[in-house]
Design an enzyme around this catalytic site. Structure first.
Site, PDB file in Angstrom:
ATOM      1  N   SER A  39      45.644  99.027 107.447  1.00 20.98           N
ATOM      2  CA  SER A  39      46.996  99.081 106.924  1.00 20.98           C
ATOM      3  C   SER A  39      46.764  97.503 106.097  1.00 20.98           C
ATOM      4  O   SER A  39      47.858  97.538 104.997  1.00 20.98           O
ATOM      5  CB  SER A  39      47.815  98.515 107.521  1.00 20.98           C
ATOM      6  OG  SER A  39      47.109  96.868 108.431  1.00 20.98           O
TER       7      SER A  39
ATOM      8  N   HIS B  55      48.472 106.423 107.063  1.00 22.80           N
ATOM      9  CA  HIS B  55      48.619 105.221 107.571  1.00 22.80           C
ATOM     10  C   HIS B  55      50.344 105.340 108.602  1.00 22.80           C
ATOM     11  O   HIS B  55      51.483 105.248 108.137  1.00 22.80           O
ATOM     12  CB  HIS B  55      48.972 103.692 106.412  1.00 22.80           C
ATOM     13  CG  HIS B  55      49.492 103.139 106.773  1.00 22.80           C
ATOM     14  ND1 HIS B  55      50.533 101.858 106.423  1.00 22.80           N
ATOM     15  CD2 HIS B  55      49.148 101.931 107.794  1.00 22.80           C
ATOM     16  CE1 HIS B  55      50.927 100.742 106.500  1.00 22.80           C
ATOM     17  NE2 HIS B  55      49.647 101.136 108.082  1.00 22.80           N
TER      18      HIS B  55
ATOM     19  N   GLU C 298      52.377 106.975 105.068  1.00 23.27           N
ATOM     20  CA  GLU C 298      51.827 106.677 104.162  1.00 23.27           C
ATOM     21  C   GLU C 298      50.588 107.454 103.783  1.00 23.27           C
ATOM     22  O   GLU C 298      49.415 107.350 104.733  1.00 23.27           O
ATOM     23  CB  GLU C 298      51.710 105.491 103.638  1.00 23.27           C
ATOM     24  CG  GLU C 298      52.872 104.520 103.443  1.00 23.27           C
ATOM     25  CD  GLU C 298      52.765 103.105 103.157  1.00 23.27           C
ATOM     26  OE1 GLU C 298      53.407 102.160 102.684  1.00 23.27           O
ATOM     27  OE2 GLU C 298      52.029 102.789 103.740  1.00 23.27           O
TER      28      GLU C 298
ATOM     29  N   ASN D  56      53.277  97.940 103.082  1.00 24.05           N
ATOM     30  CA  ASN D  56      52.698  96.176 104.067  1.00 24.05           C
ATOM     31  C   ASN D  56      52.485  95.564 101.938  1.00 24.05           C
ATOM     32  O   ASN D  56      53.237  93.919 101.712  1.00 24.05           O
ATOM     33  CB  ASN D  56      51.854  96.935 104.442  1.00 24.05           C
ATOM     34  CG  ASN D  56      51.796  96.585 105.350  1.00 24.05           C
ATOM     35  OD1 ASN D  56      52.536  96.430 105.986  1.00 24.05           O
ATOM     36  ND2 ASN D  56      50.560  97.136 106.404  1.00 24.05           N
TER      37      ASN D  56
END
Length: 315
Positions: free
Chosen positions: A149, A170, A182, A220
């Site tokens: 991540s 991800h 992702e 993130n």
């Protein structure tokens, strides 16, 4: 005439080879490295969508716990999906579990897999050592992917000789529920690899989004600075945790406030991500660490994962 024939055969052969090289990999067999929450979730959704899965971890005890967790999760899914037909639900659970095999020896199984998905500890050195070792045993066509991540996919891919067959996948927690994945494409990732992973993600019933190999990818990169700014707002005494959470839920329409989300994500995870970004770019104001967060993590107060909510911050 013979010369023309040879030229024609060469042309057809060359065209066929190019076509085969450009052909996407249809992922059927998946190896998941790591039997923790994320790895078990990835194994579950892969098996439930018709893939055969090899789940790998360091001990049989960890794997037994993972398999038990997967079964419990599957029964929850079956209860909703087959509410009118419990028997079909039981069959779904058993069929999915039968598609998952476990092992503690990754090197012995990667030779027959189409995709290796890594979901182990967020430590670049550990990930690099694992992928470097498995690179020697995996089949030529096998794609490697990391569920990291926060770490740079390119830095992990460089530990292997298959940078063109390496990307990021991800997933989000909890994997069986969260629809987003992702798909991270490095400068070396081939288009064939990227498209194969997009197809695989869709086959899982997920919604893929594409992103370059930038810190934090999409979610993130936006989320962690937001969480850190909430901590700073509280550190300065500008507002209470409760009012900050309420403001973002009622004012911005977020389902959870930043402190509720920090509890769920884990203070240690948040600190790890922001520390990594700060190391890469110490001048970026979005990547500045928090002394209070550092102290809480040093005291092993991680949020709900250690059986507590977000503890009081040190002024």
């Amino acid at each position: 005439m013979a010369f023309v024939t040879r030229q024609f055969v060469r042309s057809v052969s060359s065209s066929s080879t190019a076509s085969a090289a450009a052909k996407k990999i249809i992922v059927k067999h998946v190896t998941v490295l790591g039997g923790g929450l994320m790895g078990a979730g990835i194994a579950q959704v892969a098996a439930a969508s018709g893939h055969t899965v090899m789940l790998v971890d360091q001990t049989d005890e960890i794997l037994a716990k993972s398999k038990k967790g997967i079964e419990e999760s599957l029964r929850k899914v079956a209860k909703k999906k087959f509410a009118e037909n419990p028997k079909a639900g039981d069959e779904f659970v058993q069929k999915t579990l039968s598609s998952i095999t476990t092992t503690t020896d990754a090197a012995s199984v990667v030779h027959s897999t189409d995709l290796v998905v890594e979901a182990i500890v967020e430590n670049l050195k550990v990930k690099n050592e694992l992928f470097q070792r498995l690179d020697k045993f995996a089949a030529e066509h096998t794609i490697f992917a990391s569920n990291t991540s926060s770490l740079q996919i390119t830095s992990i891919a460089n530990a292997t000789t298959r940078q063109d067959r390496f990307a990021g996948l991800h997933f989000f927690n909890p994997v069986p529920v969260m629809k987003l994945v992702e798909v991270i494409k490095t400068p070396m990732t081939s288009q064939k690899t990227f498209e194969s992973l997009v197809d695989f993600t869709k086959a899982l019933g997920k919604h893929p989004v594409s992103c370059k190999d930038t810190p934090g990818f999409i979610v993130n990169r936006l989320l962690v600075p937001y969480l850190m700014e909430a901590i700073r707002l509280y550190e300065r005494g500008d507002a209470s945790k409760e009012d900050i959470d309420t403001a973002m839920k009622l004012g911005a329409g977020y389902p959870m406030g930043p402190f509720e989300l920090l509890d769920y994500v884990g203070l240690d995870t948040t600190k790890f991500i922001i520390d990594g970004w700060h190391e890469m770019d110490s001048k970026n104001p979005l990547f500045q660490p928090s002394q209070s967060l550092n102290q809480l993590v040093a005291e092993k107060k991680f949020g709900k994962k250690t059986g507590e909510g977000f503890p009081p911050l040190v002024p």
